[in-house]
Design a protein around this motif. Structure first.
Motif, PDB file in Angstrom:
ATOM      1  N   GLU A  23       0.829  -1.214   0.000  1.00  0.00           N
ATOM      2  CA  GLU A  23       0.000   0.000   0.000  1.00  0.00           C
ATOM      3  C   GLU A  23       0.859   1.257   0.000  1.00  0.00           C
ATOM      4  O   GLU A  23       0.564   2.225  -0.716  1.00  0.00           O
ATOM      5  CB  GLU A  23      -0.925  -0.001   1.211  1.00  0.00           C
ATOM      6  CG  GLU A  23      -1.875   1.192   1.261  1.00  0.00           C
ATOM      7  CD  GLU A  23      -2.802   1.145   2.446  1.00  0.00           C
ATOM      8  OE1 GLU A  23      -3.591   2.105   2.622  1.00  0.00           O
ATOM      9  OE2 GLU A  23      -2.747   0.161   3.217  1.00  0.00           O
ATOM     10  N   GLN A  26       2.308   1.674  -3.429  1.00  0.00           N
ATOM     11  CA  GLN A  26       1.249   2.062  -4.363  1.00  0.00           C
ATOM     12  C   GLN A  26       0.957   3.552  -4.261  1.00  0.00           C
ATOM     13  O   GLN A  26       0.882   4.265  -5.276  1.00  0.00           O
ATOM     14  CB  GLN A  26      -0.022   1.261  -4.086  1.00  0.00           C
ATOM     15  CG  GLN A  26      -1.194   1.685  -4.966  1.00  0.00           C
ATOM     16  CD  GLN A  26      -2.517   1.120  -4.489  1.00  0.00           C
ATOM     17  OE1 GLN A  26      -2.564   0.351  -3.531  1.00  0.00           O
ATOM     18  NE2 GLN A  26      -3.597   1.505  -5.153  1.00  0.00           N
ATOM     19  N   VAL A  27       0.779   4.034  -3.032  1.00  0.00           N
ATOM     20  CA  VAL A  27       0.474   5.449  -2.830  1.00  0.00           C
ATOM     21  C   VAL A  27       1.610   6.319  -3.345  1.00  0.00           C
ATOM     22  O   VAL A  27       1.379   7.348  -3.998  1.00  0.00           O
ATOM     23  CB  VAL A  27       0.204   5.730  -1.339  1.00  0.00           C
ATOM     24  CG1 VAL A  27       0.143   7.227  -1.067  1.00  0.00           C
ATOM     25  CG2 VAL A  27      -1.099   5.057  -0.898  1.00  0.00           C
ATOM     26  N   GLU A  30       1.592   6.284  -7.285  1.00  0.00           N
ATOM     27  CA  GLU A  30       0.473   7.034  -7.859  1.00  0.00           C
ATOM     28  C   GLU A  30       0.607   8.530  -7.576  1.00  0.00           C
ATOM     29  O   GLU A  30       0.349   9.364  -8.454  1.00  0.00           O
ATOM     30  CB  GLU A  30      -0.842   6.487  -7.316  1.00  0.00           C
ATOM     31  CG  GLU A  30      -1.120   5.063  -7.773  1.00  0.00           C
ATOM     32  CD  GLU A  30      -2.419   4.513  -7.220  1.00  0.00           C
ATOM     33  OE1 GLU A  30      -3.205   5.292  -6.652  1.00  0.00           O
ATOM     34  OE2 GLU A  30      -2.655   3.288  -7.355  1.00  0.00           O
ATOM     35  N   ALA A  31       0.994   8.882  -6.343  1.00  0.00           N
ATOM     36  CA  ALA A  31       1.155  10.300  -6.017  1.00  0.00           C
ATOM     37  C   ALA A  31       2.313  10.912  -6.793  1.00  0.00           C
ATOM     38  O   ALA A  31       2.247  12.082  -7.194  1.00  0.00           O
ATOM     39  CB  ALA A  31       1.372  10.464  -4.510  1.00  0.00           C
ATOM     40  N   THR A 269      -5.695   5.817  -5.695  1.00  0.00           N
ATOM     41  CA  THR A 269      -5.382   6.584  -4.490  1.00  0.00           C
ATOM     42  C   THR A 269      -4.216   7.507  -4.728  1.00  0.00           C
ATOM     43  O   THR A 269      -3.394   7.323  -5.621  1.00  0.00           O
ATOM     44  CB  THR A 269      -5.007   5.668  -3.307  1.00  0.00           C
ATOM     45  OG1 THR A 269      -3.780   5.006  -3.617  1.00  0.00           O
ATOM     46  CG2 THR A 269      -6.085   4.660  -3.011  1.00  0.00           C
ATOM     47  N   THR A 270      -4.157   8.530  -3.904  1.00  0.00           N
ATOM     48  CA  THR A 270      -2.960   9.359  -3.788  1.00  0.00           C
ATOM     49  C   THR A 270      -3.008   9.937  -2.392  1.00  0.00           C
ATOM     50  O   THR A 270      -3.941   9.685  -1.639  1.00  0.00           O
ATOM     51  CB  THR A 270      -2.909  10.463  -4.852  1.00  0.00           C
ATOM     52  OG1 THR A 270      -1.621  11.083  -4.791  1.00  0.00           O
ATOM     53  CG2 THR A 270      -3.961  11.524  -4.634  1.00  0.00           C
ATOM     54  N   ARG A 271      -2.005  10.707  -2.049  1.00  0.00           N
ATOM     55  CA  ARG A 271      -1.936  11.219  -0.683  1.00  0.00           C
ATOM     56  C   ARG A 271      -2.170  12.730  -0.683  1.00  0.00           C
ATOM     57  O   ARG A 271      -1.444  13.481  -1.313  1.00  0.00           O
ATOM     58  CB  ARG A 271      -0.585  10.897  -0.065  1.00  0.00           C
ATOM     59  CG  ARG A 271      -0.446  11.369   1.379  1.00  0.00           C
ATOM     60  CD  ARG A 271       0.899  10.945   1.938  1.00  0.00           C
ATOM     61  NE  ARG A 271       1.005   9.499   2.008  1.00  0.00           N
ATOM     62  CZ  ARG A 271       2.148   8.835   1.885  1.00  0.00           C
ATOM     63  NH1 ARG A 271       3.247   9.487   1.662  1.00  0.00           N
ATOM     64  NH2 ARG A 271       2.181   7.520   1.955  1.00  0.00           N
ATOM     65  N   PRO A 276      -6.749   9.394   1.266  1.00  0.00           N
ATOM     66  CA  PRO A 276      -6.777   8.864  -0.089  1.00  0.00           C
ATOM     67  C   PRO A 276      -7.880   9.525  -0.905  1.00  0.00           C
ATOM     68  O   PRO A 276      -9.008   9.662  -0.444  1.00  0.00           O
ATOM     69  CB  PRO A 276      -7.046   7.365   0.109  1.00  0.00           C
ATOM     70  CG  PRO A 276      -6.726   7.098   1.546  1.00  0.00           C
ATOM     71  CD  PRO A 276      -7.037   8.371   2.274  1.00  0.00           C
TER      72      PRO A 276
END
Length: 309
Positions: A23, A26-27, A30-31, A269-271, A276
């Motif tokens: 996770e 992943q974040v 993507e972010a 998702t992103t931060r 998210p």
């Protein structure tokens, strides 16, 4: 012959739809892609992926002139002017083997001299156009990130961010395939390092006959390539066949995961202050004469924090 249709057949290969990375990874991926879109716009996505072959280096055999033409081609595709750079060549074959083993083997480097970016390239394997392209792309991404003042070398993840930028700028096939590389040795296979890690360090990472090269792990490259395809609305990218089998499997798993959790063109998702949210990269407007080349989110001032392992 009775056959249970529900019974799984061992010869049928199934693809998991779980995310191939943790996770936190992943974040971060993507972010970071979101941040790249804010920094570089959507044009790199619209331009598409760069494929190995004659379109990039027709008749390439590794002569100095061809190497310079290859550098110029990669510069052009990365929106850099080759005349603004200084390129240095070195050959690891000229170094003493014991010295190379004791010190870090850098197949490329980047620094600034008198305000001018300098990239150095190891030409000991210049005949391998794909491998050399991966090195060139990585060093030029240093220029785009460090040289243009977008990040500093003090960031703990600046090398990983540089690897990821090669994906966003269209050179993911080269950097992904170069992440694991093996050369025939007297006793089995030995790792040929790419990046700033030495062979001893690489071989100490694992003890199952394989070793990792580069800054992103194979599943991270595979998921980054899946996100790249998904942002381009490619649910079954035709270029997947150019990837080595390992990262190709992670790409397919990543696409299976994204198909379950996001619409094409979006990332799950992103931060944003720890919350998210859905990320959507804008596409052309349906209104004639109007289009939105940049993502439809507010540009962040800094890239995302590195993932906590």
């Amino acid at each position: 012959m009775d056959e249970n249709p529900a019974e799984p057949r061992p010869w049928v290969q199934t693809v998991s739809d779980d995310c191939p990375v943790s996770e936190a990874q992943q974040v971060w991926i993507e972010a970071s892609l979101k941040w790249f879109a804010g920094e570089f716009g959507r044009e790199p996505l619209n331009n598409g992926i760069v494929l190995p072959g004659p379109n990039l280096f027709s008749g390439y055999t590794g002569t100095p002139r061809q190497i310079n033409r290859l550098i110029a081609a990669v510069c052009t595709l990365m929106s850099l002017n080759p005349s603004d750079l200084t390129v240095e060549f070195f050959d690891l074959r000229d170094e003493d083997d014991s010295q190379v083993r004791e010190e870090k083997r850098a197949v490329g480097h980047y620094y600034v001299r008198d305000g001018r970016p300098v990239i150095g390239l190891d030409v000991s394997e210049a005949s391998d156009a794909d491998y050399l392209t991966a090195i060139i792309a990585h060093e030029l991404c240093h220029v785009r990130l460090l040289g243009e003042g977008r990040i500093t070398a003090e960031r703990s993840d600046h090398e990983r961010l540089t690897d990821l930028l090669t994906v966003y700028l269209g050179f993911g096939i080269f950097s992904t395939n170069a992440a694991l590389r093996y050369g025939k040795a007297t006793r089995g296979f030995s790792v040929q390092p790419m990046g700033y890690l030495d062979e001893r360090t690489l071989n100490a990472v694992r003890n199952d006959g394989y070793a990792r090269i580069g800054y992103l792990r194979e599943p991270e490259f595979g998921y980054a390539m899946a996100c790249y395809a998904w942002l381009r609305h490619e649910t079954e990218p035709s270029w997947a066949g150019h990837l080595d089998p390992g990262p190709r499997a992670h790409l397919r798993q990543g696409l299976a995961y994204l198909s379950r959790h996001a619409r094409p063109g979006e990332l799950p998702t992103t931060r944003t202050d720890g919350i998210p949210v859905s990320v959507h990269l804008g596409t052309k407007s349906s209104l004639p004469g109007l289009h939105f080349p940049f993502p439809v989110f507010r540009r962040s001032a800094l890239p995302p924090a590195p993932p906590q392992r």
